[in-house]
Design a protein around this motif. Sequence first.
Motif, PDB file in Angstrom:
ATOM      1  N   HIS A  92      20.933 -10.784  26.989  1.00 60.01           N
ATOM      2  CA  HIS A  92      20.100  -9.776  26.335  1.00 60.01           C
ATOM      3  C   HIS A  92      18.718 -10.354  26.077  1.00 60.01           C
ATOM      4  O   HIS A  92      18.591 -11.521  25.699  1.00 60.01           O
ATOM      5  CB  HIS A  92      20.757  -9.342  25.008  1.00 60.01           C
ATOM      6  N   PRO A  93      17.652  -9.565  26.263  1.00 56.78           N
ATOM      7  CA  PRO A  93      16.284 -10.113  26.067  1.00 56.78           C
ATOM      8  C   PRO A  93      16.060 -10.689  24.677  1.00 56.78           C
ATOM      9  O   PRO A  93      15.203 -11.567  24.506  1.00 56.78           O
ATOM     10  CB  PRO A  93      15.390  -8.893  26.305  1.00 56.78           C
ATOM     11  N   ARG A  94      16.819 -10.229  23.684  1.00 53.14           N
ATOM     12  CA  ARG A  94      16.601 -10.730  22.319  1.00 53.14           C
ATOM     13  C   ARG A  94      17.538 -11.887  21.976  1.00 53.14           C
ATOM     14  O   ARG A  94      17.488 -12.396  20.865  1.00 53.14           O
ATOM     15  CB  ARG A  94      16.808  -9.593  21.319  1.00 53.14           C
ATOM     16  N   HIS A 143      14.311   0.147  23.032  1.00 49.03           N
ATOM     17  CA  HIS A 143      15.007  -0.850  22.223  1.00 49.03           C
ATOM     18  C   HIS A 143      16.425  -0.393  21.900  1.00 49.03           C
ATOM     19  O   HIS A 143      17.379  -1.188  21.940  1.00 49.03           O
ATOM     20  CB  HIS A 143      14.210  -1.095  20.941  1.00 49.03           C
ATOM     21  N   ALA A 144      16.589   0.922  21.589  1.00 52.56           N
ATOM     22  CA  ALA A 144      17.920   1.449  21.278  1.00 52.56           C
ATOM     23  C   ALA A 144      18.835   1.361  22.492  1.00 52.56           C
ATOM     24  O   ALA A 144      20.041   1.073  22.363  1.00 52.56           O
ATOM     25  CB  ALA A 144      17.815   2.900  20.800  1.00 52.56           C
ATOM     26  N   ASP A 145      18.282   1.615  23.671  1.00 57.07           N
ATOM     27  CA  ASP A 145      19.090   1.502  24.892  1.00 57.07           C
ATOM     28  C   ASP A 145      19.582   0.070  25.078  1.00 57.07           C
ATOM     29  O   ASP A 145      20.749  -0.170  25.427  1.00 57.07           O
ATOM     30  CB  ASP A 145      18.275   1.935  26.116  1.00 57.07           C
ATOM     31  N   LEU A 155      23.367  -1.617  25.360  1.00 57.41           N
ATOM     32  CA  LEU A 155      23.788  -2.425  26.508  1.00 57.41           C
ATOM     33  C   LEU A 155      24.255  -3.816  26.127  1.00 57.41           C
ATOM     34  O   LEU A 155      24.676  -4.591  27.001  1.00 57.41           O
ATOM     35  CB  LEU A 155      22.641  -2.510  27.516  1.00 57.41           C
ATOM     36  N   ARG A 156      24.153  -4.204  24.877  1.00 56.67           N
ATOM     37  CA  ARG A 156      24.691  -5.508  24.457  1.00 56.67           C
ATOM     38  C   ARG A 156      26.146  -5.653  24.868  1.00 56.67           C
ATOM     39  O   ARG A 156      26.625  -6.749  25.136  1.00 56.67           O
ATOM     40  CB  ARG A 156      24.582  -5.668  22.940  1.00 56.67           C
ATOM     41  N   PHE A 180      18.139  -9.887  31.241  1.00 58.37           N
ATOM     42  CA  PHE A 180      18.292  -8.505  31.711  1.00 58.37           C
ATOM     43  C   PHE A 180      16.946  -7.794  31.589  1.00 58.37           C
ATOM     44  O   PHE A 180      16.322  -7.811  30.520  1.00 58.37           O
ATOM     45  CB  PHE A 180      19.353  -7.773  30.884  1.00 58.37           C
ATOM     46  N   ALA A 181      16.517  -7.177  32.681  1.00 56.55           N
ATOM     47  CA  ALA A 181      15.225  -6.490  32.667  1.00 56.55           C
ATOM     48  C   ALA A 181      15.300  -5.285  33.587  1.00 56.55           C
ATOM     49  O   ALA A 181      15.322  -5.436  34.814  1.00 56.55           O
ATOM     50  CB  ALA A 181      14.116  -7.437  33.100  1.00 56.55           C
ATOM     51  N   VAL A 182      15.407  -4.088  32.987  1.00 58.39           N
ATOM     52  CA  VAL A 182      15.347  -2.813  33.725  1.00 58.39           C
ATOM     53  C   VAL A 182      14.230  -2.004  33.106  1.00 58.39           C
ATOM     54  O   VAL A 182      14.258  -1.710  31.898  1.00 58.39           O
ATOM     55  CB  VAL A 182      16.689  -2.048  33.632  1.00 58.39           C
TER      56      VAL A 182
END
Length: 921
Positions: free
Chosen positions: A702-704, A722-724, A728-729, A715-717
């Motif tokens: 996850h980016p965070r 942010h909610a999405d 996806l976590r 992950f980068a789409v």
Amino acid sequence: MAQNAADAAAKAGVPGRVRVQLDGRTLSIANTGAPLDVSGVHALTALRASGKAEAATVGRFGVGFTAVLAVSDDIEFRSTTGSLHLSRDRTREALSEGGIATPNAVRPDRPADADPAAPTFQPPALRLAWPVEARPAPGFDTEVVVRLRADVDAEALLTAMHDEAADLLLELPALQVLRIDDAEFTSVVRELGDGLAELGVTGPDDRRRTWWQFRTPRARWLLPLRDGKPHAAPHDVLRAPTRSDEELSLPALLIADIPMQPDRRRLLPGARVAELASGYADFARALPPGERLVLVPAPGFARSEADGLLREALVRELQTHSWLPVVDTSAGRTESGPADAGTLETVDRSGELGQGIDLDRGAAPTAVPTRASVFPYLTPELARLLDDVVGSLVIPELSDRAHTEALAVLDVHRLGLARLAELSGGVDRPPAWWREWYAALEPFVVDPLTAEELGALAVPLADGRLVTGPRTVVLDDLLEVAIPLHWARLVHPEAAHPLLSRLGARSATAEDLLADPALHADLADHPDDPDLVDAVLRLAAHADPDALPPWLGMIELPDATGELLPADELLLPEAPLYALLVEDAPLGTLSEEVVAEYGTQALRAVGVGWDFGIVAESDPTGPDHHLDDEEAWWAGLPEEPSEFVAVRDLDLVDDIAWPDALHQLLSEPRTRRLLADPDGYTAWWLRRHARLDGIPLGHYRHPRDAEFTGLLPEFAVPGLSHADLEVLRTVLANPERITPDLADALLAALADPANSPEPEVVSRAHRHLAAVADRLDLTELVLPERVRALSGATVAASDAMVLDLPWFGLALPPDRLVFGDQETASGLATLLDLPLVSESVTAEVLGAGLRTSWSAAPLGVVLRQLFSLAPQEGELVLHEDLRVRLSGAATGTVSVPWWRTGTETHVRMPAAVDGTSPAAS
């Protein structure tokens, strides 16, 4: 005398007028009508003689005239054709002069204290008549002049006449005016039609008394009015035609021509009293519909034998003839049910008869009471709807409590709610009629008992059936059109009414109806039934798609070639899902004709594809939902789920389309929430099989999250919020949920020299792996030949050891050490199949050093504050130069700043700390 005057007026065909005047002791009674003739004289003088004062009887000429003897022995009968003088004294003188003896012998019944000189024989006063020249009063044809006896109270006599005057005008219709001194009484008759007349009598005080009058072949009936409304007459007597002693308790005054005894007080034995009732029903029929029951005799004891016979005859007459007003709803009735306003006949009255009253008898049909029915407190609305349901129904005006007793006397059948409910089962009416029917019944449902009476009420269904019992049906207030459902008893929407809910009807939404197990069973047996499919699709147009069961997708619909396929194997034309699928995806395209007929909303609701479809089942029994790799997911569950819900056809997505596919999954609430379930099949499948650039989603961080920086790709789409990303976590690498697949990926990433993670990242990765080592099947893990050392370099596994005691890290080179943390070192060693340092290397501290305690040595205090240590046990050994000799997997002597042996802590301490070197000590 009034009777004689009435007869004379009738004979002459003129209005009867009577005038009574009192002049001192002389009473004058004058009347209009036929004058005295020879037969009248004969009648006056041909009566029997009496040995005592004659009774005051009434009757026709002769009989009625004897009434004058009650007050006088000296009478003149003056007429325009001649006048007569009648006198008891003159008769006695004439008898004496003629030599006729008038004995005074003592009679056996003579009172002992009677005057001996008083005569015991009274000659008749009306036997002999002497002509006189006197003429009747002007304006009259006959006048009777009565000279009152001394024992008669003249004023009392006049008062008695005054009291009787109004009744005489009722009893003697030939009389129209009766004047007693200055008091005048008049009667007026106005024909109202159908044999009914208004009879009004006005007295000297201008107070008007009014009756409705009706003539039958044997009687005349009078019904009193008060304020223009008929009321039952008070108890009275038979009038034949004037008052008798036969007491009656009838609702109307009876004036009848019936044989009476000579004194006119009692009926002759054998008189046919019951025949007087003939035509009484015609009297009732002539009244306004709302007033007719006033003529029904009230229950009670008869006041005389004649009263009993008459009451029985009147009730029988009323019970067996058609006169009772019943509802007429034929006028204005339309095919749809409701009648026009004003259909029911009503009675409109205002004022008093003779003063503008409108006597509206209406056109309401009548019925024989014993063949009619009454519903208590019937309303006009309910009456209209009961047409042809119960036959002859008593009009609403006569259905309240005030008329209950009268209807019971007539033996009218009494209806209840239970009977109406029973009868409704045979009614064929349009749905709108039933809604009006329920609305009309609702005011009568006031408690649970009345609601129970309507338990058998008929209810029309949307499929055209008529069923019994509101408790067996289902209501959907949101539906506006009838949808024929064969699996549920859905009330026709045009018939739905709140009363049905009060009576036990179950409320159900379109979603409830489409989730009915009965429908599920029907679809399982007949998925291609056209009627069933039509009903499902029409109902689905009113439902929330997210609330519908996925098994609706089993209904079969034609594809573009006409072949029938399950709905969940079809896609809508131009569905966005087409762009995401592989070229050979086994999904058909729905016929455009079906789309045009039912609309996309209904078709999507039952599972026709537009975006990703859903598979759901309550209480699943196994991986039998035909989903990709479902068996592997099921095998990894700790226990069987109570509900199964998953996105289907994920395996049909083209790998290059996954960025768009993720956008699509996240844009629909029903699929978005499945992505958020980390234990569900959908998130599980995406972690393992969905790939971006050939890498499973579960191998992206996850980016965070910085836990696996340098090990896993970020992950980068584009275009995700942010909610999405938070949703996806569940499908990305989660440090707290290391799966076997992620463990393999992490081991491979750690062994890949192309990666350059920081030592801290490596340590955390090892710690996460070690924490789940006991939950992984180590036989399925693919162990790489190289491992990531503490230095960050990849080294051969054969040269590496897992650091379990941190102080060994001060003595051994970091390229040989693999480290996570001290607590999980054993698990990491097991996972990586590496030895522990403490088991592979032996260390010996060289030199004795200065032995002290943590609390006694200044360095101990400084170390505890520096490293925030808790109070330490064991000895603190201080060394000027701390050296350790290694043996085993590593050899040599090294200088270290710190070491631990058992409970002893060895520390290298510069002399400057306390001014004393360990060697000097």
